[in-house]
Design a protein around this motif. Structure first.
Motif, PDB file in Angstrom:
ATOM      1  N   THR A   1       0.823  -1.211   0.000  1.00 27.24           N
ATOM      2  CA  THR A   1       0.000   0.000   0.000  1.00 27.24           C
ATOM      3  C   THR A   1       0.859   1.263   0.000  1.00 27.24           C
ATOM      4  O   THR A   1       0.364   2.340  -0.335  1.00 27.24           O
ATOM      5  CB  THR A   1      -0.925   0.011   1.220  1.00 27.24           C
ATOM      6  OG1 THR A   1      -0.151  -0.258   2.406  1.00 27.24           O
ATOM      7  CG2 THR A   1      -2.001  -1.054   1.084  1.00 27.24           C
ATOM      8  N   CYS A   2       2.119   1.141   0.350  1.00 25.18           N
ATOM      9  CA  CYS A   2       3.013   2.300   0.312  1.00 25.18           C
ATOM     10  C   CYS A   2       3.151   2.821  -1.117  1.00 25.18           C
ATOM     11  O   CYS A   2       3.202   4.035  -1.346  1.00 25.18           O
ATOM     12  CB  CYS A   2       4.386   1.953   0.878  1.00 25.18           C
ATOM     13  SG  CYS A   2       5.199   0.547   0.059  1.00 25.18           S
ATOM     14  N   ARG A   3       3.176   1.905  -2.088  1.00 25.46           N
ATOM     15  CA  ARG A   3       3.323   2.315  -3.484  1.00 25.46           C
ATOM     16  C   ARG A   3       2.095   3.080  -3.967  1.00 25.46           C
ATOM     17  O   ARG A   3       2.209   4.004  -4.776  1.00 25.46           O
ATOM     18  CB  ARG A   3       3.560   1.103  -4.392  1.00 25.46           C
ATOM     19  CG  ARG A   3       4.850   0.366  -4.125  1.00 25.46           C
ATOM     20  CD  ARG A   3       5.177  -0.619  -5.223  1.00 25.46           C
ATOM     21  NE  ARG A   3       5.473   0.056  -6.490  1.00 25.46           N
ATOM     22  CZ  ARG A   3       5.878  -0.577  -7.587  1.00 25.46           C
ATOM     23  NH1 ARG A   3       6.018  -1.893  -7.584  1.00 25.46           N
ATOM     24  NH2 ARG A   3       6.134   0.104  -8.693  1.00 25.46           N
ATOM     25  N   LYS A   4       0.932   2.704  -3.447  1.00 27.71           N
ATOM     26  CA  LYS A   4      -0.293   3.404  -3.847  1.00 27.71           C
ATOM     27  C   LYS A   4      -0.271   4.854  -3.365  1.00 27.71           C
ATOM     28  O   LYS A   4      -0.872   5.730  -3.982  1.00 27.71           O
ATOM     29  CB  LYS A   4      -1.514   2.683  -3.288  1.00 27.71           C
ATOM     30  CG  LYS A   4      -1.753   1.308  -3.912  1.00 27.71           C
ATOM     31  CD  LYS A   4      -2.999   0.657  -3.328  1.00 27.71           C
ATOM     32  CE  LYS A   4      -3.242  -0.714  -3.937  1.00 27.71           C
ATOM     33  NZ  LYS A   4      -4.437  -1.380  -3.361  1.00 27.71           N
ATOM     34  N   GLY A   5       0.423   5.090  -2.283  1.00 27.24           N
ATOM     35  CA  GLY A   5       0.504   6.454  -1.761  1.00 27.24           C
ATOM     36  C   GLY A   5       1.513   7.327  -2.475  1.00 27.24           C
ATOM     37  O   GLY A   5       1.528   8.545  -2.280  1.00 27.24           O
ATOM     38  N   CYS A   6       2.365   6.706  -3.292  1.00 29.56           N
ATOM     39  CA  CYS A   6       3.411   7.455  -4.004  1.00 29.56           C
ATOM     40  C   CYS A   6       2.883   7.943  -5.350  1.00 29.56           C
ATOM     41  O   CYS A   6       2.365   7.145  -6.134  1.00 29.56           O
ATOM     42  CB  CYS A   6       4.632   6.571  -4.225  1.00 29.56           C
ATOM     43  SG  CYS A   6       5.926   7.371  -5.216  1.00 29.56           S
TER      44      CYS A   6
ATOM     45  N   CYS B   1       3.650   7.987   0.726  1.00 29.83           N
ATOM     46  CA  CYS B   1       4.050   6.582   0.880  1.00 29.83           C
ATOM     47  C   CYS B   1       4.016   6.113   2.332  1.00 29.83           C
ATOM     48  O   CYS B   1       3.537   5.015   2.633  1.00 29.83           O
ATOM     49  CB  CYS B   1       5.439   6.360   0.284  1.00 29.83           C
ATOM     50  SG  CYS B   1       6.719   7.460   0.941  1.00 29.83           S
ATOM     51  N   GLU B   2       4.513   6.946   3.256  1.00 27.52           N
ATOM     52  CA  GLU B   2       4.556   6.528   4.655  1.00 27.52           C
ATOM     53  C   GLU B   2       3.148   6.452   5.248  1.00 27.52           C
ATOM     54  O   GLU B   2       2.884   5.615   6.118  1.00 27.52           O
ATOM     55  CB  GLU B   2       5.443   7.478   5.456  1.00 27.52           C
ATOM     56  CG  GLU B   2       6.920   7.363   5.054  1.00 27.52           C
ATOM     57  CD  GLU B   2       7.825   8.324   5.805  1.00 27.52           C
ATOM     58  OE1 GLU B   2       7.349   8.982   6.753  1.00 27.52           O
ATOM     59  OE2 GLU B   2       9.006   8.426   5.430  1.00 27.52           O
ATOM     60  N   ALA B   3       2.254   7.299   4.759  1.00 28.41           N
ATOM     61  CA  ALA B   3       0.859   7.221   5.212  1.00 28.41           C
ATOM     62  C   ALA B   3       0.213   5.923   4.751  1.00 28.41           C
ATOM     63  O   ALA B   3      -0.676   5.387   5.422  1.00 28.41           O
ATOM     64  CB  ALA B   3       0.065   8.415   4.690  1.00 28.41           C
ATOM     65  N   GLY B   4       0.676   5.394   3.610  1.00 27.72           N
ATOM     66  CA  GLY B   4       0.128   4.148   3.086  1.00 27.72           C
ATOM     67  C   GLY B   4       0.762   2.906   3.673  1.00 27.72           C
ATOM     68  O   GLY B   4       0.247   1.792   3.484  1.00 27.72           O
ATOM     69  N   CYS B   5       1.878   3.060   4.380  1.00 26.21           N
ATOM     70  CA  CYS B   5       2.570   1.914   4.974  1.00 26.21           C
ATOM     71  C   CYS B   5       1.652   1.230   5.985  1.00 26.21           C
ATOM     72  O   CYS B   5       1.019   1.876   6.820  1.00 26.21           O
ATOM     73  CB  CYS B   5       3.855   2.383   5.656  1.00 26.21           C
ATOM     74  SG  CYS B   5       4.740   1.081   6.560  1.00 26.21           S
ATOM     75  N   ILE B   6       1.575  -0.095   5.922  1.00 25.49           N
ATOM     76  CA  ILE B   6       0.687  -0.845   6.813  1.00 25.49           C
ATOM     77  C   ILE B   6       1.078  -0.669   8.274  1.00 25.49           C
ATOM     78  O   ILE B   6       0.231  -0.729   9.173  1.00 25.49           O
ATOM     79  CB  ILE B   6       0.674  -2.342   6.416  1.00 25.49           C
ATOM     80  CG1 ILE B   6      -0.492  -3.047   7.102  1.00 25.49           C
ATOM     81  CG2 ILE B   6       2.011  -3.007   6.738  1.00 25.49           C
ATOM     82  CD1 ILE B   6      -0.728  -4.442   6.574  1.00 25.49           C
TER      83      ILE B   6
ATOM     84  N   ILE C   1      10.321   5.753   4.940  1.00 32.89           N
ATOM     85  CA  ILE C   1      10.625   5.492   3.527  1.00 32.89           C
ATOM     86  C   ILE C   1      11.449   6.618   2.906  1.00 32.89           C
ATOM     87  O   ILE C   1      12.382   6.370   2.138  1.00 32.89           O
ATOM     88  CB  ILE C   1       9.320   5.268   2.737  1.00 32.89           C
ATOM     89  CG1 ILE C   1       8.600   4.029   3.278  1.00 32.89           C
ATOM     90  CG2 ILE C   1       9.604   5.104   1.247  1.00 32.89           C
ATOM     91  CD1 ILE C   1       7.179   3.872   2.754  1.00 32.89           C
ATOM     92  N   GLY C   2      11.116   7.853   3.251  1.00 30.00           N
ATOM     93  CA  GLY C   2      11.859   8.981   2.697  1.00 30.00           C
ATOM     94  C   GLY C   2      13.332   8.945   3.066  1.00 30.00           C
ATOM     95  O   GLY C   2      14.203   9.151   2.217  1.00 30.00           O
ATOM     96  N   LYS C   3      13.618   8.664   4.318  1.00 32.59           N
ATOM     97  CA  LYS C   3      15.016   8.617   4.744  1.00 32.59           C
ATOM     98  C   LYS C   3      15.745   7.418   4.152  1.00 32.59           C
ATOM     99  O   LYS C   3      16.954   7.479   3.891  1.00 32.59           O
ATOM    100  CB  LYS C   3      15.096   8.590   6.275  1.00 32.59           C
ATOM    101  CG  LYS C   3      14.628   9.891   6.917  1.00 32.59           C
ATOM    102  CD  LYS C   3      14.915   9.927   8.404  1.00 32.59           C
ATOM    103  CE  LYS C   3      16.408  10.021   8.675  1.00 32.59           C
ATOM    104  NZ  LYS C   3      16.703  10.223  10.107  1.00 32.59           N
ATOM    105  N   LEU C   4      15.020   6.321   3.925  1.00 26.86           N
ATOM    106  CA  LEU C   4      15.634   5.171   3.266  1.00 26.86           C
ATOM    107  C   LEU C   4      15.955   5.492   1.804  1.00 26.86           C
ATOM    108  O   LEU C   4      17.003   5.091   1.291  1.00 26.86           O
ATOM    109  CB  LEU C   4      14.717   3.952   3.359  1.00 26.86           C
ATOM    110  CG  LEU C   4      14.591   3.326   4.756  1.00 26.86           C
ATOM    111  CD1 LEU C   4      13.514   2.248   4.759  1.00 26.86           C
ATOM    112  CD2 LEU C   4      15.928   2.735   5.206  1.00 26.86           C
ATOM    113  N   GLU C   5      15.068   6.232   1.143  1.00 28.06           N
ATOM    114  CA  GLU C   5      15.337   6.628  -0.241  1.00 28.06           C
ATOM    115  C   GLU C   5      16.543   7.572  -0.295  1.00 28.06           C
ATOM    116  O   GLU C   5      17.392   7.460  -1.178  1.00 28.06           O
ATOM    117  CB  GLU C   5      14.113   7.292  -0.850  1.00 28.06           C
ATOM    118  CG  GLU C   5      14.303   7.656  -2.316  1.00 28.06           C
ATOM    119  CD  GLU C   5      13.061   8.229  -2.942  1.00 28.06           C
ATOM    120  OE1 GLU C   5      12.941   8.167  -4.178  1.00 28.06           O
ATOM    121  OE2 GLU C   5      12.193   8.758  -2.205  1.00 28.06           O
ATOM    122  N   GLN C   6      16.598   8.487   0.635  1.00 29.36           N
ATOM    123  CA  GLN C   6      17.739   9.397   0.709  1.00 29.36           C
ATOM    124  C   GLN C   6      19.035   8.607   0.923  1.00 29.36           C
ATOM    125  O   GLN C   6      20.059   8.878   0.291  1.00 29.36           O
ATOM    126  CB  GLN C   6      17.547  10.394   1.857  1.00 29.36           C
ATOM    127  CG  GLN C   6      18.709  11.352   2.052  1.00 29.36           C
ATOM    128  CD  GLN C   6      18.509  12.263   3.265  1.00 29.36           C
ATOM    129  OE1 GLN C   6      17.378  12.470   3.707  1.00 29.36           O
ATOM    130  NE2 GLN C   6      19.589  12.799   3.793  1.00 29.36           N
TER     131      GLN C   6
END
Length: 435
Positions: A30-35, A80-85, A95-100
């Motif tokens: 579901t994180c991808r759906k939020g992106c 994305c983080e709002a969509g994370c289960i 997720i943002g800090k992991l992408e960074q």
């Protein structure tokens, strides 16, 4: 002297591995759906766990071209983080800090280069929409030239976002990757001034992409708005960034230590302008028409602004900007929310806040340089370019995406649209060349 207060740093390797290990690798993420660009989030997080950074970046590049930027400035807490289960338990994956982190670890991973055999396309503007379109078109085999009015590419990424949120070197490094792809940048060239749009077709470009964003401020429509010392927050940020880039002398800064600055607006641009001016020693007050929780700025940006000394006054609106030659203050009135959700000004309780500088940050609209010097374009009442579902404007062969089409939005949305419309340009040129 600018206040160098910094907040949350990036992940260390140990922190990134620990955070990545929390990912459940959901079958239906579901994180991808939020992106907005449907980024390959589970794939790059798995790559972090396996320390296979190149693999992770390859997965990201199928959806997003500026991970080092998006990891820093995207509102992940609403996407994305709002969509994370795991958000259901209040422990959403960062997720943002992991992408960074993965962008920093794999910063030398280049884009796949393709030989230019498909003709030439011009891109106007080097902000997120223009850069994404340029990468996608180059990878589809086009010779791409990006036209930029400033002396350095990057658009809002370089000139509109403060250093503390997005370091200039990060932007420059991402642009170097795009240059290495074969994309050419023509700087100090304003389309509509130095060259006309029609000139681009005369020069041999088969199609044109417009990604010039929205840089003109919207008006308050109150007395005193045109007084000396009233300026858009975007303009103030651009001037301060030019100073930091060594392209503007200190005596031309729009704000100086000790100035009383009032910011009218409650979005991210308002917070950026407020924090940047506070760091230069100004006394900054933000006026928000609604409550603190209804501000459109990210909670993180709002809270950090307050921590830096910015004062935010909720439920307040400006009535008039006072002063003759110089600003002396802003006449304000409280607001209240009525049953229908509209705001009512309580003018009988008006008061005056002293001010030397006023920033307006209530939204932006596009410049009219291109449409006013070319034929065939239609715009709406807000000056936004009208385009169809394929991104083509009402001018044949001219496409647009990003803020110039829908008004100010997020970096990742503009980037995603730039990539999508670049693919539409490719389809259009294939059809045209077959006809």
């Amino acid at each position: 002297m600018e206040n160098q207060l910094e907040f949350e740093p990036g992940f260390s390797k140990e922190e990134a591995l620990a955070e990545a290990s929390r990912c459940l690798q959901c079958k239906k993420p579901t994180c991808r759906k939020g992106c907005p660009v449907n980024n390959a989030i589970p794939q790059f997080i798995k790559a972090i766990k396996e320390e296979s950074y190149e693999t992770g970046l390859d997965a990201i590049y199928r959806h997003s071209y500026l991970p080092a930027v998006c990891g820093r400035v995207c509102p992940q807490e609403k996407q994305c983080e709002a969509g994370c289960i795991l958000a259901r338990k209040g422990k959403a994956l960062r997720i943002g800090k992991l992408e960074q982190f993965i962008a920093e670890q794999g910063k030398d991973v280049e884009f796949t280069k393709v030989v230019s055999t498909m003709g030439a396309v011009a891109v106007i503007g080097s902000g997120p929409a223009g850069l994404a379109a340029a990468v996608q078109l180059a990878q589809l085999g086009y010779a791409v030239t990006v036209f930029e009015g400033e002396s350095e590419p990057g658009g809002v990424l370089l000139y509109g976002i403060p250093e503390y949120r997005l370091p200039k070197e990060v932007v420059r490094h991402e642009i170097e990757k795009i240059k290495n792809l074969g994309v050419e940048f023509r700087l100090n060239t304003l389309i509509g001034v130095d060259l006309l749009l029609d000139d681009l077709f005369t020069m041999g470009f088969q199609a044109v992409f417009i990604g010039t964003g929205a840089g003109l401020p919207r008006k308050l429509n109150i007395p005193g708005e045109d007084a000396n010392g009233v300026m858009s927050a975007i303009y103030a940020l651009q001037m301060i960034n030019l100073y930091k880039l060594g392209q503007l002398p200190e005596n031309e800064l729009p704000v100086k230590q000790g100035d009383k600055v009032i910011v009218i607006g409650a979005g991210n641009v308002a917070m950026d302008a407020a924090r940047t001016s506070c760091r230069l020693g100004a006394e900054v007050t933000v006026l928000a028409r609604r409550g603190i929780d209804q501000m459109t700025a990210r909670d993180k940006e709002r809270d950090e602004a307050v921590a830096e000394g910015v004062k935010i006054i909720p439920f307040i609106a400006p009535l008039e900007i006072l002063g003759e030659e110089d600003i002396t203050g802003v006449k304000c009135a409280p607001t209240e929310v009525m049953e229908n959700g509209q705001l009512r000004l309580i003018e009988e309780e008006s008061f005056i806040l002293p001010a030397d500088i006023v920033y307006i940050a209530i939204g932006q609209r596009p410049f009219a340089r291109i449409v006013s010097t070319s034929e065939g374009f239609e715009v709406n009442k807000g000056g936004l370019l009208i385009s169809d579902e394929h991104g083509m404007t009402t001018r044949e062969g001219v496409f647009a995406a990003g803020d110039v089409v829908h008004g100010p939005a997020t970096v990742v949305m503009a980037m995603g649209e730039g990539r999508r419309i670049a693919i539409e340009i490719h389809a259009y040129l294939l059809r045209k060349n077959r006809a």
